[in-house]
Structure formats: structure tokens, C-alpha cells
Motif scaffolding. Structure first.
Motif, short mmCIF file in Angstrom:
data_model
loop_
_atom_site.label_atom_id
_atom_site.label_comp_id
_atom_site.label_asym_id
_atom_site.label_seq_id
_atom_site.Cartn_x
_atom_site.Cartn_y
_atom_site.Cartn_z
N ALA A 16 0.82 -1.21 0.00
CA ALA A 16 0.00 0.00 0.00
C ALA A 16 0.86 1.26 0.00
O ALA A 16 0.54 2.24 -0.69
N LEU A 17 1.95 1.25 0.75
CA LEU A 17 2.80 2.43 0.83
C LEU A 17 3.60 2.66 -0.44
O LEU A 17 3.98 3.80 -0.75
N ALA A 18 3.87 1.57 -1.17
CA ALA A 18 4.67 1.71 -2.40
C ALA A 18 3.98 2.60 -3.42
O ALA A 18 4.64 3.26 -4.23
N ALA A 19 2.66 2.63 -3.39
CA ALA A 19 1.93 3.47 -4.34
C ALA A 19 2.17 4.96 -4.09
O ALA A 19 1.98 5.78 -4.99
N PHE A 20 2.58 5.30 -2.87
CA PHE A 20 2.82 6.70 -2.53
C PHE A 20 4.31 6.99 -2.30
O PHE A 20 4.66 8.10 -1.88
N GLY A 21 5.15 6.00 -2.52
CA GLY A 21 6.58 6.19 -2.31
C GLY A 21 6.94 6.39 -0.85
O GLY A 21 7.94 7.06 -0.54
N ALA A 22 6.17 5.81 0.06
CA ALA A 22 6.39 6.01 1.50
C ALA A 22 6.79 4.71 2.19
O ALA A 22 6.40 4.45 3.33
N GLU A 23 7.57 3.88 1.50
CA GLU A 23 7.95 2.59 2.05
C GLU A 23 8.75 2.70 3.34
O GLU A 23 8.76 1.78 4.16
N HIS A 65 8.15 4.23 5.88
CA HIS A 65 7.29 4.26 7.07
C HIS A 65 6.68 2.90 7.38
O HIS A 65 5.85 2.79 8.28
N LEU A 66 7.09 1.87 6.65
CA LEU A 66 6.49 0.54 6.84
C LEU A 66 6.67 0.05 8.27
O LEU A 66 5.71 -0.41 8.90
N ALA A 67 7.88 0.13 8.79
CA ALA A 67 8.15 -0.41 10.12
C ALA A 67 7.33 0.30 11.19
O ALA A 67 6.82 -0.33 12.13
N GLY A 68 7.18 1.61 11.07
CA GLY A 68 6.42 2.35 12.07
C GLY A 68 4.95 2.01 12.06
O GLY A 68 4.34 1.80 13.13
N LEU A 69 4.35 1.95 10.88
CA LEU A 69 2.94 1.60 10.80
C LEU A 69 2.69 0.16 11.24
O LEU A 69 1.69 -0.13 11.90
N LEU A 70 3.60 -0.73 10.87
CA LEU A 70 3.45 -2.12 11.31
C LEU A 70 3.57 -2.23 12.82
O LEU A 70 2.81 -2.96 13.46
N ALA A 71 4.52 -1.49 13.41
CA ALA A 71 4.69 -1.54 14.86
C ALA A 71 3.45 -1.04 15.58
O ALA A 71 3.02 -1.63 16.59
N ALA A 72 2.85 0.03 15.08
CA ALA A 72 1.63 0.55 15.72
C ALA A 72 0.50 -0.46 15.65
O ALA A 72 -0.22 -0.68 16.64
N SER A 73 0.34 -1.12 14.50
CA SER A 73 -0.71 -2.12 14.35
C SER A 73 -0.47 -3.34 15.23
O SER A 73 -1.38 -3.87 15.86
N VAL A 74 0.79 -3.77 15.28
CA VAL A 74 1.14 -4.96 16.06
C VAL A 74 0.95 -4.71 17.55
O VAL A 74 0.38 -5.53 18.27
N LEU A 75 1.45 -3.58 18.02
CA LEU A 75 1.33 -3.28 19.45
C LEU A 75 -0.12 -3.13 19.87
O LEU A 75 -0.49 -3.49 20.99
N ARG A 76 -0.95 -2.62 18.99
CA ARG A 76 -2.34 -2.34 19.35
C ARG A 76 -3.20 -3.60 19.32
O ARG A 76 -3.99 -3.83 20.24
N THR A 77 -3.08 -4.42 18.28
CA THR A 77 -3.97 -5.57 18.15
C THR A 77 -3.28 -6.86 17.75
O THR A 77 -3.62 -7.94 18.23
N GLY A 93 15.06 -1.14 0.96
CA GLY A 93 16.32 -0.43 1.04
C GLY A 93 16.43 0.60 2.14
O GLY A 93 17.39 1.37 2.17
N ALA A 94 15.49 0.62 3.07
CA ALA A 94 15.58 1.57 4.19
C ALA A 94 16.54 1.03 5.24
O ALA A 94 16.61 -0.18 5.48
N THR A 95 17.27 1.91 5.88
CA THR A 95 18.22 1.49 6.90
C THR A 95 17.48 1.17 8.20
O THR A 95 16.38 1.70 8.45
N PRO A 96 18.06 0.33 9.06
CA PRO A 96 17.44 0.07 10.36
C PRO A 96 17.25 1.34 11.18
O PRO A 96 16.30 1.45 11.95
#
Length: 219
Positions: A53-60, A62-74, A133-136
Motif C-alpha cells: 500500500a505504501l509503495a503506491a505513494f513512495g512512503a515505504e 514508514h512501513l516499520a512504524g505503521l506495522l509496529a503501531a498495528s502490532v502493538l495495538r492488536t 532499502g531503508a536502513t534500520p
């Protein structure tokens, strides 16, 4: 004479010792294996979905942050609940449910949800690093930007609520589950379906409760 008679006696089947913990040894191995496997698979699936979903907007990045929020919440609480239910299905199938209170299985839920969250977030960071290709370091900054303490608190409350609800159902349905004539696979499928429905209901109830609290606080 006694020695000759003992030679013809049927060998005794060793019975698994019942430790004082919430799970038997075999069920504990099943629990750990399911928790690790489900966390990795669920984390990879979420990383693929969010990254696509993020690739369509070139915002890859932010993947780790959005995934972390979803994982921690539910997500982490759901994975931990499924691991507890699979372990319960294993115990009842092998006749171990009568040897220990079944609600103890779900007492592990609030303590193992953070483990599942850590594994799923690690998968998200790895997917961001090797897939986009994002750094840790960039992934860590994204996690700090999107994942809040409120997400972790909501996840802990949800895990605790699930432990209470599922543990109570295990107490009520324990005799029926132990006497149920069904294969292990059928038990696991039914346990996962029931856990999924209950998890969704508990999550919806928490959202409604918190939303009502916010509305009351608005002047």
C-alpha cells in the motif's frame, strides 16, 4: 515365580509428569512453536500488505512504524491468544485437560503478547531493510514516530481482557472440551475460529468503551 510373571506383563506406557506450571511439557513446546511461527508469518504478511500500500505513494520507509503501531495495538494479542488456544486444544486432545485447570493456559497471554510484538516488528524492520532499502536507523525513527505508548497500553489491556474472557470460557467448557471426541486438527481449527471471533468482539468492545469515555470527557 514373580520374575517370570513380570516378564509377560504388558509394558506400561509412561505418563507425562504434570509440572506446576500452566502447561504440560508437550503443550509448552506446541505453544512456543506456534507463537514463534505465527508471529513470523503474521509479521511477514502485514509487512507485505502495508508495504504494497505504501509503495503506491513512495512512503515505504514508514512501513516499520505503521506495522509496529498495528502490532502493538492488536496484532500481538491476537497471535498470543491463538497460541494459547492451540496449546489448549493439544492438552484436551491428549487427555491432559483433567490434570490441570485449563484457564491457566490463557494466563500466559499478557506475558507472551510482547514477545509476539517484538518478533513481528523485527520482521517489519527486516522487510523494510531488505525489501525497500531503508536502513534500520530509518525504521527505528519511523517506529518512534508512529508507535505510541497508547498503542502498547491498548494492546496490554486487550491481552488482559482476552485472558479473562477466554480463561472464563475454558473453565465453563473445560469438561465438554476434555470429553469431546474429535481429532487434533478439528480441535485446533475450532479453537482458532472461536478465538478469532472472541478476539474481534473484545477488540470492538474496547474501542466502543474508550470512544464512549472520550465522548464523556468532551464538554
Amino acid at each position: 515365580m514373580n520374575q517370570r510373571e513380570n516378564r509377560y506383563q504388558a509394558p506400561r506406557t509412561p505418563i507425562e509428569a504434570v509440572p506446576a506450571g500452566p502447561l504440560s511439557r508437550s503443550a509448552a513446546r506446541v505453544f512456543v512453536a506456534w507463537l514463534l511461527g505465527a508471529s513470523l508469518v503474521r509479521g511477514a504478511a502485514l509487512a507485505f500488505q502495508i508495504g504494497y500500500a505504501l509503495a503506491a505513494f513512495g512512503a515505504e520507509k514508514h512501513l516499520a512504524g505503521l506495522l509496529a503501531a498495528s502490532v502493538l495495538r492488536t496484532g500481538a494479542a491476537q497471535v498470543a491468544a491463538s497460541a494459547c488456544s492451540v496449546a489448549l486444544a493439544w492438552e484436551t486432545h491428549h487427555g491432559l485437560g483433567a490434570q490441570r485447570p485449563l484457564w491457566r493456559t490463557y494466563a500466559l497471554l499478557p506475558f507472551t503478547a510482547p514477545v509476539a510484538a517484538g518478533l513481528m516488528i523485527a520482521v517489519g524492520v527486516g522487510a523494510t531493510t531488505f525489501g525497500y532499502g531503508a536502513t534500520p536507523c530509518a525504521s527505528w525513527q519511523s517506529i518512534r514516530a508512529f508507535a505510541t505508548p497508547g498503542d502498547a497500553l491498548f494492546g496490554l489491556v486487550q491481552a488482559s481482557a482476552l485472558a479473562i474472557v477466554l480463561g472464563g470460557l475454558a473453565v465453563l467448557l473445560g469438561p465438554w472440551l476434555s470429553a469431546l471426541r474429535a481429532g487434533l486438527l478439528a480441535r485446533i481449527v475450532v479453537a482458532l475460529l472461536a478465538t478469532g471471533l472472541i478476539t474481534g468482539a473484545v477488540q470492538a468492545a474496547l474501542v466502543v468503551f474508550l470512544s464512549a469515555g472520550d465522548d464523556v470527557g468532551v464538554p
